[in-house]
Design an enzyme around this catalytic site. Structure first.
Site, short mmCIF file in Angstrom:
data_model
loop_
_atom_site.label_atom_id
_atom_site.label_comp_id
_atom_site.label_asym_id
_atom_site.label_seq_id
_atom_site.Cartn_x
_atom_site.Cartn_y
_atom_site.Cartn_z
CD GLU A 1 -2.86 0.68 2.54
OE1 GLU A 1 -2.68 -0.29 3.32
OE2 GLU A 1 -3.63 1.61 2.77
NE ARG B 1 4.24 -8.03 11.19
CZ ARG B 1 3.75 -7.18 10.26
NH1 ARG B 1 2.71 -7.51 9.53
NH2 ARG B 1 4.28 -5.99 10.11
CE LYS C 1 3.67 0.10 4.37
NZ LYS C 1 2.40 0.00 3.71
P1 ATP Z 1 2.67 -1.94 7.88
O1 ATP Z 1 1.93 -2.59 8.99
O2 ATP Z 1 4.08 -1.61 8.18
O3 ATP Z 1 1.94 -0.79 7.26
P2 ATP Z 1 1.61 -3.58 5.89
O4 ATP Z 1 1.55 -5.04 5.99
O5 ATP Z 1 0.38 -2.84 6.08
O6 ATP Z 1 2.78 -3.07 6.79
P3 ATP Z 1 1.70 -3.40 3.08
O7 ATP Z 1 2.16 -2.26 2.26
O8 ATP Z 1 0.27 -3.73 3.07
O9 ATP Z 1 2.22 -3.12 4.51
O10 ATP Z 1 2.57 -4.69 2.78
C1 ATP Z 1 2.98 -5.14 1.53
C2 ATP Z 1 3.46 -6.55 1.67
O11 ATP Z 1 4.54 -6.65 2.57
C3 ATP Z 1 2.34 -7.43 2.19
O12 ATP Z 1 2.24 -8.57 1.36
C4 ATP Z 1 2.78 -7.79 3.56
O13 ATP Z 1 2.36 -9.07 3.90
C5 ATP Z 1 4.29 -7.69 3.51
N1 ATP Z 1 4.85 -7.31 4.80
C6 ATP Z 1 4.61 -6.21 5.50
N2 ATP Z 1 5.26 -6.24 6.69
C7 ATP Z 1 5.95 -7.39 6.72
C8 ATP Z 1 6.81 -8.02 7.66
N3 ATP Z 1 7.11 -7.46 8.83
N4 ATP Z 1 7.33 -9.23 7.35
C9 ATP Z 1 7.04 -9.81 6.17
N5 ATP Z 1 6.25 -9.29 5.24
C10 ATP Z 1 5.69 -8.10 5.50
MG MG Z 2 -1.36 -2.89 4.99
#
Ligand code: ATP
Ligand code: MG
Length: 607
Positions: free
Chosen positions: A74, A309, A319
């Site tokens: 995102e 994760r 983020k």
């Molecule tokens: P945040 O909570 O930091 O905003 P998010 O999961 O909302 O992270 P996205 O932009 O939706 O962030 O994530 C893009 C991809 O990265 C998704 O497929 C997610 O599963 C993966 N991802 C995000 N954080 C992690 C993590 N800590 N370990 C492994 N994969 C991750």
């Molecule tokens: Mg997300």
């Protein structure tokens, strides 16, 4: 070399090995993919060269990509080390199995997204060494391009009796959803006819109703033990300008509805996400079946798989929390070298190879765990040991005067010294510098009264000045506060490193130094962990309280002359001290050297 991106990800779905990639440790995702390939599950898929519905895809040939994965961020912040794991995983699997990995911006939420983040994500994926371009298409995909199809899919669900417009208030909806022990209660709007629902939904789309006044819900099972199947909302009214579609829409799909559709339109085979989406999988499969039934999506549909994760000690990987560190000025920006963002790690001296190694080493599992920060540091050390040029620097300088220099070497003489760029790569050549009557040494290399086991400078002891002569310490000068201002020693002639006499005197200590004649002053930023708390945000703690107040110390160091000409981003091992990188932002070649500590020579945190 550390600076060059690792091998491209194989965006062209060519010449895949029949056998699984040799030499890579297996994991449950590799096993699933190998099984699916052996069973030919996805062998009949077509690909028309771009995302689209069933009718579009059947116009294409058989998909040359044996699997399709995707990385779907995102664009609401900068990527962090957890995303790096996901990038390496998804692009790595596609590369290893003759597939393609799509970069897709999951931009279905109109409010939080920004093109600054879009660009930073593109940079981060490229820098890590991956590429999503395919024949005739090198632009990343964006979910908002599929809004038109998502709307059609919603109407198809309504027409088939699988969705309804609910006008309960959000509170009523929440109360009627029930909980783990209690089944939900049907909404009074649940029994509307498809025609009534369709009319209502079109009004929603036309802007006839207020934000939040009604939602479209899938009609599944209000008594399901999985609460996600109790008629989840799939569309809501939200008057917001979208960065891609502007004001075209006043209704937006919910993530759980949008994501499976995005995967399906892109002919994804293996949709890999983190464990918190496990409960959503039954809805993912339900939706795919309904839209295949309706003739809208090609079969077989993508399947979702979940992995744990990355949780890394001493950092936060959310983020939102990283944004707070930036906006509260706890760090200098998203690319502050203490940040676990990809731009921060890069500025700190991390290389694509070190992050790929890290992703491989931690592997993928189905259960949550914490990875120690030192594992990440170890990967960087491993990469830089083989590739980083060596140099000498003195971080806490005190002057060493060789009192017999003039009589032994000749007044004003400067003795040329040379040292290998890298001890294991003689082909890289040598670095040149000079020794004169005065040199800089580390303050900690002199002790007036040496503790047991101290082999460096103390009165009466002999050491070698690395790449130079052996010297014997004779004493030191102090100021009124007892602070050492100058260390004195005499040079022992004919003991220069690399000459026949060099082993005539035995010493236990070798110290690094920089000549007072050609040493260059440099800013050196000594970074430590951003948090002193091992799990700064565990258990709902206020993560800002775990910040390490000593995570940055700025030193004025003296470095050997070659370092003045370092290129921004160039990595070095400062002998005996650690790995350093010329700061990408502030270092100016030739005039203003600035170096960041990337990682120490060994794991010394907390010791
Ligand atoms: P945040 O909570 O930091 O905003 P998010 O999961 O909302 O992270 P996205 O932009 O939706 O962030 O994530 C893009 C991809 O990265 C998704 O497929 C997610 O599963 C993966 N991802 C995000 N954080 C992690 C993590 N800590 N370990 C492994 N994969 C991750
Ligand atoms: Mg997300």
């Amino acid at each position: 070399m550390s600076n060059s991106p690792a091998a491209k990800s194989g965006a062209k779905p060519a010449a895949a090995p029949e056998a699984p990639n040799p030499g890579k440790p297996s994991n449950f995702l590799r096993q699933i993919i190998e099984h699916d390939l052996a069973a030919g599950i996805y062998a009949t898929r077509h690909w028309a060269g771009s995302p689209g519905d069933a009718a579009h895809q059947t116009t294409g040939a058989l998909d040359p990509a044996r699997i399709r994965t995707r990385f779907p961020p995102e664009p609401n912040g900068y990527l962090h080390v957890g995303h790096a794991k996901s990038i390496c995983l998804n692009f790595g699997l596609a590369r290893d199995y003759g597939g393609v990995c799509h970069l897709r911006f999951d931009d279905t939420n109109p409010e939080k997204e920004d093109t600054e983040y879009v660009n930073s994500i593109i940079d981060a994926v490229r820098w890590l060494g991956f590429d999503w371009s395919q024949p005739g298409n090198d632009k990343p995909y964006q979910a908002s391009d599929y809004f038109g199809f998502m709307y059609r899919a919603a109407e198809a669900l309504i027409e088939a009796g699988h969705a309804y417009v609910d006008e309960q208030t959000p509170e009523q909806m929440r109360a009627n959803r029930g909980d783990f022990g209690k089944p939900g209660i049907d909404s009074p709007f649940r029994s509307r006819t498809p025609a009534q629902n369709l009319a209502r939904f079109r009004e929603m789309r036309a802007g006839s109703h207020e934000d939040g006044s009604m939602v479209l819900r899938a009609k599944i099972d209000m008594a399901s033990p999985n609460i996600n199947l109790r008629d989840p909302a799939v569309y809501r009214i939200r008057r917001a300008t979208h960065h891609n579609t502007g004001d075209t829409w006043c209704i937006y799909p919910m993530y759980t509805f949008a994501h499976p559709i995005e995967d399906a339109l892109e002919q994804i085979t293996h949709s890999i996400c983190t464990l918190e989406f496990e409960d959503q999988r039954p809805f993912y499969d339900w939706l795919m079946e309904r839209l295949i039934e309706a003739g809208l999506l090609a079969s077989p549909p993508p399947k979702q798989y979940e992995f744990a994760r990355l949780n890394l000690t001493y950092v936060v990987t959310s983020k939102r929390k990283l944004a707070q560190l930036v906006y509260d000025h706890k760090v200098s920006g998203w690319d502050d070298p203490r940040m676990p963002t990809i731009v921060g790690l890069r500025r700190r001296g991390y290389t694509p190879a070190s992050l790929q190694l890290f992703a491989e080493r931690i592997g993928v599992t189905k259960s949550d765990s914490w990875i120690d920060y030192s594992t990440l540091e170890g990967c960087l050390r491993e990469d830089l040991d083989g590739s980083a040029q060596r140099a000498m620097a003195v971080l806490d300088p005190v002057k060493l005067v060789l009192t017999n220099w003039d009589s032994v070497m000749g007044a004003g003489t400067l003795d040329a010294c040379s040292a290998p760029m890298h001890p294991h790569h003689p082909e890289l050549g040598n670095r040149e510098f000079v020794m004169g009557r005065e040199v800089w040494i580390e303050r900690s290399d002199f002790e007036e009264t040496p503790p047991i086991g101290f082999f460096r400078l103390f009165p009466g002891n002999k050491v070698r000045l690395k790449y130079g002569h052996i010297i014997e310490c004779t004493g030191a000068l102090k100021d009124a506060n007892g602070q050492i201002t100058e260390v004195h020693a005499t040079l022992i002639s004919d003991t220069k490193s690399g000459t026949p006499g060099s082993s005539s005197v035995k010493v236990k200590g070798v110290i690094t130094w920089v000549g007072a004649h050609d040493g260059v002053s440099a800013e050196v930023r000594m970074y430590d962990r951003l948090f002193s708390d091992e799990q700064p945000d565990a258990g709902g703690k206020d993560f800002l309280e775990g910040l390490n107040p000593h995570s940055l110390k700025i030193l004025t160091a003296i470095v050997e002359p070659t370092l003045a000409n370092a290129l921004p981003d160039q990595k070095f091992q400062f002998e005996r001290l650690g790995y350093f990188v010329a700061d990408r932002v502030d270092h100016v070649q030739g005039s203003k050297p600035v170096f960041n500590l990337a990682v120490g020579l060994k794991d010394s945190f907390g010791k």
